[in-house]
Design a protein around this motif. Structure first.
Motif, PDB file in Angstrom:
ATOM      1  N   ARG A  71       0.823  -1.204   0.000  1.00 53.16           N
ATOM      2  CA  ARG A  71       0.000   0.000   0.000  1.00 53.16           C
ATOM      3  C   ARG A  71       0.858   1.255   0.000  1.00 53.16           C
ATOM      4  O   ARG A  71       0.402   2.323  -0.370  1.00 53.16           O
ATOM      5  CB  ARG A  71      -0.907   0.005   1.227  1.00 53.16           C
ATOM      6  CG  ARG A  71      -1.804  -1.198   1.309  1.00 53.16           C
ATOM      7  CD  ARG A  71      -2.887  -1.083   0.327  1.00 53.16           C
ATOM      8  NE  ARG A  71      -4.014  -0.479   1.013  1.00 53.16           N
ATOM      9  CZ  ARG A  71      -5.247  -0.666   0.701  1.00 53.16           C
ATOM     10  NH1 ARG A  71      -5.551  -1.433  -0.292  1.00 53.16           N
ATOM     11  NH2 ARG A  71      -6.193  -0.101   1.375  1.00 53.16           N
ATOM     12  N   ALA A  72       2.091   1.121   0.496  1.00 49.55           N
ATOM     13  CA  ALA A  72       2.992   2.270   0.551  1.00 49.55           C
ATOM     14  C   ALA A  72       4.411   1.756   0.705  1.00 49.55           C
ATOM     15  O   ALA A  72       4.629   0.639   1.163  1.00 49.55           O
ATOM     16  CB  ALA A  72       2.634   3.175   1.729  1.00 49.55           C
ATOM     17  N   ARG A  73       5.350   2.566   0.319  1.00 50.80           N
ATOM     18  CA  ARG A  73       6.764   2.260   0.519  1.00 50.80           C
ATOM     19  C   ARG A  73       7.225   2.988   1.765  1.00 50.80           C
ATOM     20  O   ARG A  73       6.787   4.098   2.065  1.00 50.80           O
ATOM     21  CB  ARG A  73       7.602   2.697  -0.677  1.00 50.80           C
ATOM     22  CG  ARG A  73       7.271   1.959  -1.945  1.00 50.80           C
ATOM     23  CD  ARG A  73       7.799   0.561  -1.870  1.00 50.80           C
ATOM     24  NE  ARG A  73       7.305  -0.211  -2.993  1.00 50.80           N
ATOM     25  CZ  ARG A  73       7.231  -1.514  -2.988  1.00 50.80           C
ATOM     26  NH1 ARG A  73       7.621  -2.194  -1.939  1.00 50.80           N
ATOM     27  NH2 ARG A  73       6.783  -2.153  -4.021  1.00 50.80           N
ATOM     28  N   LEU A  74       8.115   2.384   2.493  1.00 50.57           N
ATOM     29  CA  LEU A  74       8.623   2.961   3.731  1.00 50.57           C
ATOM     30  C   LEU A  74      10.100   3.252   3.562  1.00 50.57           C
ATOM     31  O   LEU A  74      10.853   2.420   3.047  1.00 50.57           O
ATOM     32  CB  LEU A  74       8.431   1.965   4.883  1.00 50.57           C
ATOM     33  CG  LEU A  74       9.007   2.372   6.227  1.00 50.57           C
ATOM     34  CD1 LEU A  74       8.183   3.501   6.818  1.00 50.57           C
ATOM     35  CD2 LEU A  74       9.027   1.195   7.167  1.00 50.57           C
TER      36      LEU A  74
END
Length: 107
Positions: free
Chosen positions: A87-90
């Motif tokens: 859902r997202a890159r960290l």
């Protein structure tokens, strides 16, 4: 499987050796998976998937509806194969010299 309040831990042993392990914390309807790992000599045997399946099942039994995990590049195919979606890159970073608590308050 061990439970300590909302923290659920799974450890897979082969003889005396820890082959794989992981934990998930359940907080209300949310669950956060953490420290999922398989030791190098035991990889490619399905242990990581087994650990995650047990953790997710236990988290659901404890009332979790949403899950969150941070995957390494090596672990991402495992989680995708288990139905997790990115859902997202960290991005993670730290300073070269960690600040003391006193420096943090004044800087």
């Amino acid at each position: 499987m061990d439970r300590d309040g909302g923290l659920i831990t799974v450890t897979v042993r082969v003889g005396e050796d820890v082959a794989a392990l992981g934990r998930i914390a359940v907080i209300g309807a949310d669950a956060v998976a953490d420290r999922i790992q398989t030791e190098p000599d035991h990889r490619r045997r399905g242990l990581g998937g087994a650990v995650m399946s047990l953790l997710v099942s236990a988290a659901r039994e404890a009332g979790a509806v949403h899950g969150l995990l941070v995957a390494s590049e090596m672990g991402e195919p495992l989680y995708t194969g288990l139905g997790w979606r990115a859902r997202a890159r960290l991005v993670s970073a730290r300073t070269a010299t960690p600040r003391t608590s006193a420096e943090s308050r004044h800087g």
